[in-house]
Write an enzyme that holds these catalytic residues in place. Structure first.
Site, PDB file in Angstrom:
ATOM      1  N   ALA A 155       0.840  -1.203   0.000  1.00 48.27           N
ATOM      2  CA  ALA A 155       0.000   0.000   0.000  1.00 48.27           C
ATOM      3  C   ALA A 155       0.875   1.254   0.000  1.00 48.27           C
ATOM      4  CB  ALA A 155      -0.896  -0.009   1.223  1.00 48.27           C
TER       5      ALA A 155
ATOM      6  N   GLY B 197       0.737  -5.710   0.329  1.00 47.00           N
ATOM      7  CA  GLY B 197      -0.049  -5.748  -0.902  1.00 47.00           C
ATOM      8  C   GLY B 197       0.796  -6.159  -2.102  1.00 47.00           C
TER       9      GLY B 197
ATOM     10  N   GLU C 291       1.708  -6.725   7.550  1.00 46.94           N
ATOM     11  CA  GLU C 291       0.579  -5.925   8.037  1.00 46.94           C
ATOM     12  C   GLU C 291       0.410  -5.966   9.549  1.00 46.94           C
ATOM     13  OE1 GLU C 291       0.671  -7.733   5.369  1.00 46.94           O
ATOM     14  OE2 GLU C 291      -0.278  -6.648   3.714  1.00 46.94           O
TER      15      GLU C 291
END
Ligand code: NAD
Length: 697
Positions: A63, A104, A127
């Protein structure tokens, strides 16, 4: 096609190239290009297979953090939409992973049907470090392709694995030797030649050996132990369990739901706050990023004691040669021996290569003459904490050091302006307040004197980062940011004992709340005599201040903490664990009689509020006085220097999550209680509470 992604076809292989510096963050500018490339490749009958890549140095960092908290993050197409297009693709897709595929970025690679990686590539789903989980199918795809236990490990720790390990686990189909893109295109051509079509990860099965329920019960137990206070790791385990027990689409739905829950937790908000806080600390309003800096190619450290040794290690670890100076040979030899012992212990643990240790030791030049410092680009003084000693040292340094050298002091309490004032070059003087052990602790308070030059500040901040510290700027005041606040916290811990708590009750409440250790254990570790010395000075300087003399009663009996085998606790070999001591109980009981206090029951909630709000209130003073530039800097000081739990987000962020009106109301209540005069609410806290605002924006 957008500029961030380009499309080309060679020999029937479509190549989608991501080119969105610095890390191919999957932002709103890049996502459309990737999707368009997939559609174009699908539509072109001459294309037989697709390669997606970035460069040999980077696949994608995941991200785009620049778009966090912005509507752009939600602009279509989303990463899940891209993943769906990958799943729907009728031609094989190959990810060519150079450098790293994170978050991502790895989910994009998992959406491909095959993966080729450069030998040095790193793969991770980190994450969890932001208190969330991989939200675009990562929890469903990874356990379908690598052993489930490994998927749990990767996602609950967030740690990367190298390409080779990825190949062993099945995550990587081939490690490319030579040119990455060439290898990936050749791999794609081979697939075509062999008539191999898409191989969707979603169609694979995640399996565990033995009974699923038992497997996950054990996994949960293990993960819970390692993730005290953090909800994300356990949610990740649940999602992986769903991958093993439910169809892909159901698992994806579950993942989405759990993601949405985690994003809203205080823990995740706190971790994200700290992530951005770290990136803010070197942004100084009146010192623009392009401020010229001075080259720092060599350093000198004065004093080879506890701090000088650790500071030297931090510098040489970053490849900066250090001249280490002492007055006496014995002290110098002792200092060097300690440094060598520290490195050797790391080598023995297998965490450092012998050659690396030798290289570091080789960068240290010991000296007994101050003149040996003269050519250094920066000199850091770590001698005794006395103003007369420091001033004398700076007079000498002023006479010796080459023009343009930075003169830094590691003082923890003294006035940096008064030290700078004895030199002819106060613009070159700055405070570099390292934390003990200086080679380990990440915090570096950079103390900006009234006359410190902007270039000197910018250079010191840059150096701080270079030696892998988190530099936080503090103005000049007694104790700077961290220690000025901790004094109020320590003060409350003693008042709590005066009023009825036992040391173990205070420590247990603080630890249960999430602090690495309670205040009394911390005092025992640091040495109680240090605080005693400071208090003795303060009794004279500030006779009207509210003090508990309980700490003095402990010290008067020679109980200085761990170093004397007893302090607030007793310490016995071999493990030196703190043991409650009846003698301390008696000392406390006697002291209560002496001051006429009848002990009362105090709840854990009150203990925690009094300790933490003491930090918060002083933090508010520090903020309004401009000693700290922003609330998040204070939070960073506590995270990196004082063992504050990241999931609480630092004292100021924690106060924001509680609500400043509630914090203020509690403080006003404490004001009516024992030693209530110390609870003078900071005007900034009162103002923000009244306006319904937060410290952190
Ligand atoms: P220390 O007593 O372990 O070391 C000081 C060293 O300086 C001694 O080895 C001494 O021989 C040497 N020294 C004294 N005068 C000297 C001179 N004129 N020239 C060369 N060497 C000289 O003390 P420390 O704990 O390392 O503290 C050093 C400084 O760092 C102090 O200002 C202290 O306040 C600060 N500090 C200490 C800590 C900590 O936790 N110990 C943390 C942050 C900052």
């Amino acid at each position: 096609m957008s500029e961030a992604a380009s499309y080309s076809v060679r020999d029937g292989i479509a190549v989608i190239t991501m080119n969105y510096p610095p890390v191919n963050g999957l932002g709103s500018a890049l996502r459309p290009g990737i999707l368009e490339g997939i559609r174009q490749a699908e539509a072109d009958p001459t294309v037989k297979a697709v390669v997606i890549w970035g460069s040999p140095k980077v696949f994608s960092g995941g991200a785009d953090i620049r778009e966090f908290n912005s509507p752009k993050a939600f602009a279509p197409p989303s990463l899940p939409e891209i993943n769906e297009a990958q799943d729907g693709m009728k031609k094989p897709m190959v990810a060519a992973i150079g450098g790293f595929a994170m978050g991502g970025g790895l989910e994009l690679a998992l959406g491909c049907h095959y993966r080729v990686a450069a030998p040095k590539a790193q793969l991770a789903l980190p994450e969890v470090k932001l208190g969330i989980l991989p939200g675009s199918g990562g929890t469903q795809r990874l356990p379908r392709i690598v052993p489930v236990a490994k998927a749990i490990e990767m996602m609950t720790t967030g740690n990367p694995i190298p390409a080779e390990k990825g190949e062993e686990l099945g995550l990587v189909d081939a490690v490319a030797q030579g040119d990455l893109l060439e290898a990936a295109v050749a791999f794609a051509k081979k697939l075509v030649a062999e008539g191999k079509g898409p191989r969707r990860v979603r169609d694979m099965t995640a399996r565990v050996d033995g009974d699923v329920k038992t497997f996950f019960a054990q996994a949960r137990e293990q993960v819970a132990k390692a993730s005290r206070g953090y909800p994300a790791p356990l949610e990740i385990v649940s999602c992986i369990e769903a991958a093993c027990t439910r169809p892909f689409d159901e698992g994806r739905k579950f993942e989405r739901e759990r993601f949405a829950v985690l994003v809203e937790t205080n823990e995740s908000k706190a971790l994200r706050h700290m992530f951005f806080a770290e990136r803010q600390t070197t942004k100084i309003p009146d010192v623009p990023e392009d401020t010229p800096t001075r080259p720092v190619k060599s350093a000198a450290v004065i004093g080879a004691g506890t701090m000088g040794g650790g500071i030297t290690m931090s510098l040489v670890n970053a490849g900066i040669p250090v001249t280490l100076i002492e007055v006496q040979k014995e002290a110098l030899d002792r200092g060097l021996a300690t440094i060598r012992k520290n490195y050797a212990a790391t080598v023995a643990k297998g965490r450092l290569k012998q050659e690396a240790m030798d290289q570091c030791m080789g960068l240290i030049t010991p000296a007994l003459d101050l003149a040996a410092a003269k050519d250094a680009d920066i000199v850091i003084e770590a001698v005794f904490e006395r103003m007369d000693v420091k001033q004398e040292m700076f007079r000498k340094l002023d006479a010796i050091m080459k023009p343009g050298a930075i003169l830094a002091t590691n003082t923890s309490t003294l006035d940096v302006n008064a030290i700078a004032a004895v030199t002819q070059r106060p613009q070159d003087v700055i405070g570099t307040h390292f934390f003990s052990p200086a080679n380990v602790m990440r915090l570096l308070e950079v103390v900006r004197g009234a006359k410190t030059g902007k270039d000197v500040l910018a250079t010191t901040l840059k150096l701080g980062k270079q030696i892998k510290k988190v530099p936080v700027v503090s103005g000049v005041c007694d104790g700077f940011i961290g220690n000025r606040m901790i004094e109020k916290y320590g003060q409350q811990s003693l008042f709590l004992l005066d009023e009825g708590c036992s040391p173990q009750q205070v420590d247990a409440a603080a630890q249960k709340w999430g602090l690495a250790m309670g205040p009394l254990t911390m005092g025992d570790m640091a040495g109680l005599d240090i605080g005693w010395e400071i208090r003795k000075r303060r009794y004279v300087e500030r006779p009207n201040f509210a003090y508990s003399k309980l700490g003095d009663r402990i010290c008067e009996r020679g109980r200085y903490g761990q170093k004397t085998g007893k302090g607030w606790y007793r310490y016995a070999l071999p493990d030196r664990k703190p043991i409650p001591d009846p003698e301390v109980e008696r000392i406390i009981a006697d002291y209560r009689k002496e001051i006429g206090v009848k002990p009362r029951q105090i709840s854990d909630q009150e203990i925690v509020e009094r300790l933490i709000y003491a930090l918060v209130n002083e933090g508010a003073y520090i903020l309004e006085e401009g000693i700290a530039l922003r609330a998040s800097d204070i939070d960073m000081v506590y995270l990196t220097g004082y063992g504050f739990p990241a999931y609480r987000g630092g004292p100021m962020f924690y106060a924001d999550t509680v609500g400043l009106d509630k914090v203020l109301a509690a403080i006003q209540e404490f004001r009516k209680g024992y030693m209530g005069e110390v609870w003078k609410p900071a005007p900034l806290l009162v103002k923000l509470a009244r306006e319904g605002k937060r410290f952190n924006g």
